[in-house]
Write a protein that holds these residues in place. Sequence first.
Motif, PDB file in Angstrom:
ATOM      1  N   LEU A 146      19.856  25.310 118.463  1.00 57.91           N
ATOM      2  CA  LEU A 146      21.160  25.959 118.308  1.00 57.91           C
ATOM      3  C   LEU A 146      22.032  25.846 119.549  1.00 57.91           C
ATOM      4  N   GLU A 147      21.511  25.214 120.596  1.00 58.62           N
ATOM      5  CA  GLU A 147      22.214  25.177 121.871  1.00 58.62           C
ATOM      6  C   GLU A 147      23.606  24.555 121.739  1.00 58.62           C
ATOM      7  N   VAL A 148      23.696  23.406 121.072  1.00 58.00           N
ATOM      8  CA  VAL A 148      24.982  22.707 120.970  1.00 58.00           C
ATOM      9  C   VAL A 148      25.985  23.539 120.178  1.00 58.00           C
ATOM     10  N   SER A 149      25.564  24.073 119.030  1.00 59.25           N
ATOM     11  CA  SER A 149      26.470  24.872 118.197  1.00 59.25           C
ATOM     12  C   SER A 149      26.956  26.107 118.940  1.00 59.25           C
ATOM     13  N   LEU A 150      26.066  26.754 119.667  1.00 61.29           N
ATOM     14  CA  LEU A 150      26.448  27.952 120.407  1.00 61.29           C
ATOM     15  C   LEU A 150      27.424  27.624 121.532  1.00 61.29           C
ATOM     16  N   ARG A 151      27.182  26.519 122.251  1.00 65.78           N
ATOM     17  CA  ARG A 151      28.086  26.130 123.336  1.00 65.78           C
ATOM     18  C   ARG A 151      29.470  25.769 122.789  1.00 65.78           C
ATOM     19  N   GLN A 152      29.507  25.075 121.662  1.00 67.25           N
ATOM     20  CA  GLN A 152      30.794  24.715 121.071  1.00 67.25           C
ATOM     21  C   GLN A 152      31.564  25.954 120.638  1.00 67.25           C
ATOM     22  N   LEU A 153      30.869  26.901 120.002  1.00 65.42           N
ATOM     23  CA  LEU A 153      31.533  28.126 119.572  1.00 65.42           C
ATOM     24  C   LEU A 153      31.997  28.939 120.775  1.00 65.42           C
ATOM     25  N   LYS A 154      31.198  28.970 121.822  1.00 64.82           N
ATOM     26  CA  LYS A 154      31.590  29.712 123.021  1.00 64.82           C
ATOM     27  C   LYS A 154      32.863  29.136 123.625  1.00 64.82           C
ATOM     28  N   ALA A 155      32.972  27.807 123.644  1.00 62.39           N
ATOM     29  CA  ALA A 155      34.179  27.176 124.185  1.00 62.39           C
ATOM     30  C   ALA A 155      35.407  27.529 123.347  1.00 62.39           C
ATOM     31  N   ARG A 156      35.250  27.565 122.034  1.00 54.91           N
ATOM     32  CA  ARG A 156      36.374  27.922 121.162  1.00 54.91           C
ATOM     33  C   ARG A 156      36.785  29.376 121.367  1.00 54.91           C
ATOM     34  N   ILE A 157      35.801  30.256 121.549  1.00 55.90           N
ATOM     35  CA  ILE A 157      36.123  31.667 121.785  1.00 55.90           C
ATOM     36  C   ILE A 157      36.857  31.825 123.109  1.00 55.90           C
ATOM     37  N   GLU A 158      36.405  31.108 124.131  1.00 53.38           N
ATOM     38  CA  GLU A 158      37.063  31.201 125.440  1.00 53.38           C
ATOM     39  C   GLU A 158      38.506  30.727 125.364  1.00 53.38           C
ATOM     40  N   ARG A 159      38.765  29.660 124.586  1.00 57.12           N
ATOM     41  CA  ARG A 159      40.149  29.209 124.421  1.00 57.12           C
ATOM     42  C   ARG A 159      40.978  30.260 123.695  1.00 57.12           C
ATOM     43  N   ALA A 160      40.377  30.882 122.670  1.00 59.64           N
ATOM     44  CA  ALA A 160      41.112  31.888 121.896  1.00 59.64           C
ATOM     45  C   ALA A 160      41.405  33.135 122.714  1.00 59.64           C
ATOM     46  N   ARG A 161      40.594  33.412 123.738  1.00 61.42           N
ATOM     47  CA  ARG A 161      40.789  34.612 124.560  1.00 61.42           C
ATOM     48  C   ARG A 161      41.714  34.366 125.742  1.00 61.42           C
ATOM     49  N   GLN A 162      42.208  33.152 125.887  1.00 56.33           N
ATOM     50  CA  GLN A 162      43.117  32.867 126.988  1.00 56.33           C
ATOM     51  C   GLN A 162      44.407  33.673 126.829  1.00 56.33           C
TER      52      GLN A 162
END
Length: 471
Positions: A146-162
């Motif tokens: 699940l590492e790749v999926s979790l990292r990708q989702l984390k990056a999207r969340i970080e962009r959304a929280r900008q």
Amino acid sequence: MRPVLPACTGMTAPGRSKVGRANTLAQTGALKMVGTAMTARALAAFAVFIVLAGFAPARADSLYDRAFKARLTDYADPATLGAFVGQAVRTGQYDQAISTLEQVIFQDPGDAGARLTLARLYFHVGSFDLAMGHVNEALALGVPSLEVSLRQLKARIERARQPVRAHLDVTAGGQIVHRRAAFPTGFAAGTSQTNVGGYAMIDGRVVFDPDTATRDLVLLDAGISVDRPFLDTDFNGTGDGFTALAGHGALTLSKGLPDAIDTLRADLTLFGDYEALGGGRDKRELGVRTRIGFRPSVETQIYLDASYGWLGESRALFADDQWSVGVGARYRIAPGWTADGFVRHYQRRGTVPAAVLGGTAFGYRTDGTEGGAALTHLLHVFEDGRAWFQTLAASYADDTILDYGAVGAGRGALVKGRQVWRVDWDHTVQLSAQGRLRFGVGYHHERIGPGGTGSRTDAWTGRLRYTYRFD
């Protein structure tokens, strides 16, 4: 554009390893596309079939009902809960899916697959902090699959929280219009025509998020479009194809209002619009509008809005200003089904110059009321989470207008009554996380003047558009 979430949940029966449960979550089917040579007639027949099949009874609704009953019976069984979450997501019941996943994680805090699915759901509904919390918890469990999926989702969340985020939509497509018109004796002969035209639009939004307790936002919107409409711009009874340029810009302060359950929101917008109307006319509007929204329940949204626009710089529109007030609501009537409705009243004021009429200037006021309703259905969710929606919408307006044909002819009543019916059936298919295809059909009926002596226009439209989002 956020993709609709996959239906898989990653929850499995006790006894399987954490990695096994995670692999169950991560697995999704691949949609295979098969290219087939089709004639134009076959394509048209296929499109008609898709549209007509759109409102066939949905098997997903009955599956959801069965899964919900099983959840009530076997409320402690992870497999049963996982099946219910899958059906809840497929039918748009995200609140039910979230509460069920929270129950699963309470029973087994180490289920990384369930945490990933829950994080995706929270991200989809805009709860970014909760989504990030579950992503971090899942990463701490150390499940390699699940590492790749979790990292990708984390990056999207970080962009959304900008504090500043933006997106740009680019749309291209076309339409085919069949138009039939009839006019009073002495004005023009009736016509029946078919025309094909293109469409292109670039539309963007910038969001400034100051991270206040009341969830305030500042929104900057702008866009430009080029269309090839099919209108009788010179009032000779023949539809004219012309290149219509339109543009808009808006600055909005969207403010959450403090209340007991945090459901009130007020928007104040300053806007400017431009639209070429053909025949030497255009609309140039500067104005302000406000909206107050209220959510009395998860299923219900209600809003009130009002707007005022100054039209003094418009060309050959002979209008000074206009205003409108309205009320609307949205209600989720069943899993995967949402109903919308609105009603609004509007008024326009203006003056036709004496030079145009060859005599005395003519001051006028027109007004009217419009109401409409729409039914949106989540028709299908693909295995990889992409969605297919359809919307059936209808509206009716009864108003008075300045008849530009009579103004140009210099005779007849200049202000006339008008009745307008519109019916549209549109489908939106999410082809990827950034791309969506929209196609549909529509019918437009307009009658101006009293029955038997007025003009009548009927138009049937087929349209196809593709939008790609850059964010």
